[in-house]
Design an enzyme around this catalytic site. Sequence first.
Site, PDB file in Angstrom:
ATOM      1  N   THR A  68     -30.111  -5.898   4.877  1.00 24.98           N
ATOM      2  CA  THR A  68     -30.456  -7.309   5.068  1.00 24.98           C
ATOM      3  C   THR A  68     -29.540  -7.940   6.111  1.00 24.98           C
ATOM      4  O   THR A  68     -28.766  -7.235   6.780  1.00 24.98           O
ATOM      5  CB  THR A  68     -30.475  -8.046   3.707  1.00 24.98           C
ATOM      6  OG1 THR A  68     -31.014  -9.348   3.921  1.00 24.98           O
ATOM      7  CG2 THR A  68     -29.105  -8.146   3.062  1.00 24.98           C
ATOM      8  N   LYS A  72     -30.355  -5.938  10.210  1.00 24.97           N
ATOM      9  CA  LYS A  72     -31.706  -5.360  10.335  1.00 24.97           C
ATOM     10  C   LYS A  72     -31.989  -4.821  11.744  1.00 24.97           C
ATOM     11  O   LYS A  72     -32.730  -3.847  11.881  1.00 24.97           O
ATOM     12  CB  LYS A  72     -32.770  -6.389   9.942  1.00 24.97           C
ATOM     13  CG  LYS A  72     -32.836  -6.641   8.449  1.00 24.97           C
ATOM     14  CD  LYS A  72     -33.990  -7.558   8.091  1.00 24.97           C
ATOM     15  CE  LYS A  72     -34.018  -7.826   6.599  1.00 24.97           C
ATOM     16  NZ  LYS A  72     -35.129  -8.677   6.183  1.00 24.97           N
ATOM     17  N   ASN A 133     -38.767 -18.349  14.061  1.00 21.25           N
ATOM     18  CA  ASN A 133     -38.891 -17.131  14.874  1.00 21.25           C
ATOM     19  C   ASN A 133     -37.649 -16.249  14.724  1.00 21.25           C
ATOM     20  O   ASN A 133     -37.168 -15.653  15.674  1.00 21.25           O
ATOM     21  CB  ASN A 133     -39.138 -17.490  16.358  1.00 21.25           C
ATOM     22  CG  ASN A 133     -38.049 -18.368  16.928  1.00 21.25           C
ATOM     23  OD1 ASN A 133     -38.093 -19.582  16.797  1.00 21.25           O
ATOM     24  ND2 ASN A 133     -37.051 -17.771  17.537  1.00 21.25           N
ATOM     25  N   GLY A 134     -37.181 -16.163  13.468  1.00 21.99           N
ATOM     26  CA  GLY A 134     -36.027 -15.301  13.186  1.00 21.99           C
ATOM     27  C   GLY A 134     -36.477 -13.911  12.769  1.00 21.99           C
ATOM     28  O   GLY A 134     -37.586 -13.466  13.100  1.00 21.99           O
ATOM     29  N   GLY A 135     -35.606 -13.224  12.031  1.00 20.76           N
ATOM     30  CA  GLY A 135     -35.881 -11.848  11.624  1.00 20.76           C
ATOM     31  C   GLY A 135     -37.116 -11.725  10.746  1.00 20.76           C
ATOM     32  O   GLY A 135     -37.956 -10.842  10.979  1.00 20.76           O
ATOM     33  N   LEU A 240     -41.664 -17.985   2.397  1.00 17.26           N
ATOM     34  CA  LEU A 240     -40.859 -16.780   2.159  1.00 17.26           C
ATOM     35  C   LEU A 240     -39.700 -17.061   1.198  1.00 17.26           C
ATOM     36  O   LEU A 240     -39.093 -16.152   0.634  1.00 17.26           O
ATOM     37  CB  LEU A 240     -40.328 -16.235   3.493  1.00 17.26           C
ATOM     38  CG  LEU A 240     -41.169 -15.119   4.135  1.00 17.26           C
ATOM     39  CD1 LEU A 240     -42.640 -15.483   4.203  1.00 17.26           C
ATOM     40  CD2 LEU A 240     -40.663 -14.802   5.529  1.00 17.26           C
TER      41      LEU A 240
END
Length: 298
Positions: A68, A72, A133-135, A240
């Site tokens: 995590t 990643k 627009n992250g991981g 999420l």
Amino acid sequence: MPQISGTTKLLGVIGNPIAHTFSPVMHNAAIAHLGWDYRYVAFAVTPADLAAALAGFAAIGVVGCSVTIPHKQAIIPLLAEISPLARAVGAVNTIWNTPTGWHGTNTDIPGFVAPLVGLERDWGQTTALVLGNGGAARAVVAGCHQLGCGEIHVFGRTAPKLAEFGASWQDLELGTIDRDVSVPVRLQTHLWDELPSFTLRDRLLLVNSTPIGMYPAVEDSPLSTETLSKIGADAIAYDLIYTPRPTKFLQLATDNGAIAIDGLEMLIQQGAIAFKLWLQQPAPVEVMRQALLQHLGD
Ligand code: NAP
């Protein structure tokens, strides 16, 4: 589950910080249910120590790990083999030890898709709005593409990062769920400020992949009450985040008739797929779900 002994094998999660991870709860519940001689432990590993940690884990026979934040992407060059999907998306969240080195894949993508595939939906007619627009947004975009969403729009607040995100998908071809061929990933990027003026159509899939609304900022929502009042009743709102359940975003969306999906199911499903990779045994998904719900006090 058998007592820890000389034969106990190790699984774990590596990240930094890691103290608040829920993964040990669901994986140890699954291990206990099956009566396997394993334990799943959280390891705080700094970026500077990542390579040393992997070498050490291999040396002591750790079977597999979840990966995590913030590892990643950084873990990719340290792996002997990586699945085509994880390579294309540029993020690995699951690794396992083999005689030739660490292998990695991305189970966040099928984990994200899992609660959606059962829904009656014409995905070709569905417009996906991905917030952030992250991981995690990388898994979300790949998942929306796999579902065959007609349009994918990604909203981000930092122009250079957003541009980089958009460019990273150019020339990328990925498979879809209903067809066995790879097709180009098509998405449009927009600055966050454009959200209020974006025309919301019917058949929306709204995905919050930002931390907005996560405990303790439980009154925050990535989309305003006014914006959410314009969504059609056929919208799906997917957050999420899994603390709180539901988030303000999901509350407002369901007030306007949307179907709500929270991040707990993605967490469970990505973990279940990882568990099967490590133990070559289907995960007891319901046991994992109940362990997490109990842990969350539901
Ligand atoms: P990340 O890589 O840090 O990305 C977060 C994104 O949100 C970035 O694009 C960031 O923009 C944006 N953002 C943060 N605050 C914002 C704000 N106030 N306004 C607009 N944009 C904002 O994190 P991540 O790994 O993608 O995780 C995102 C969320 O998904 C977290 O809540 C995480 O817990 C959750 N998650 C859940 C699962 C699951 O299994 N359910 C799996 C992974 C992640 P900048 O880059 O411009 O700062």
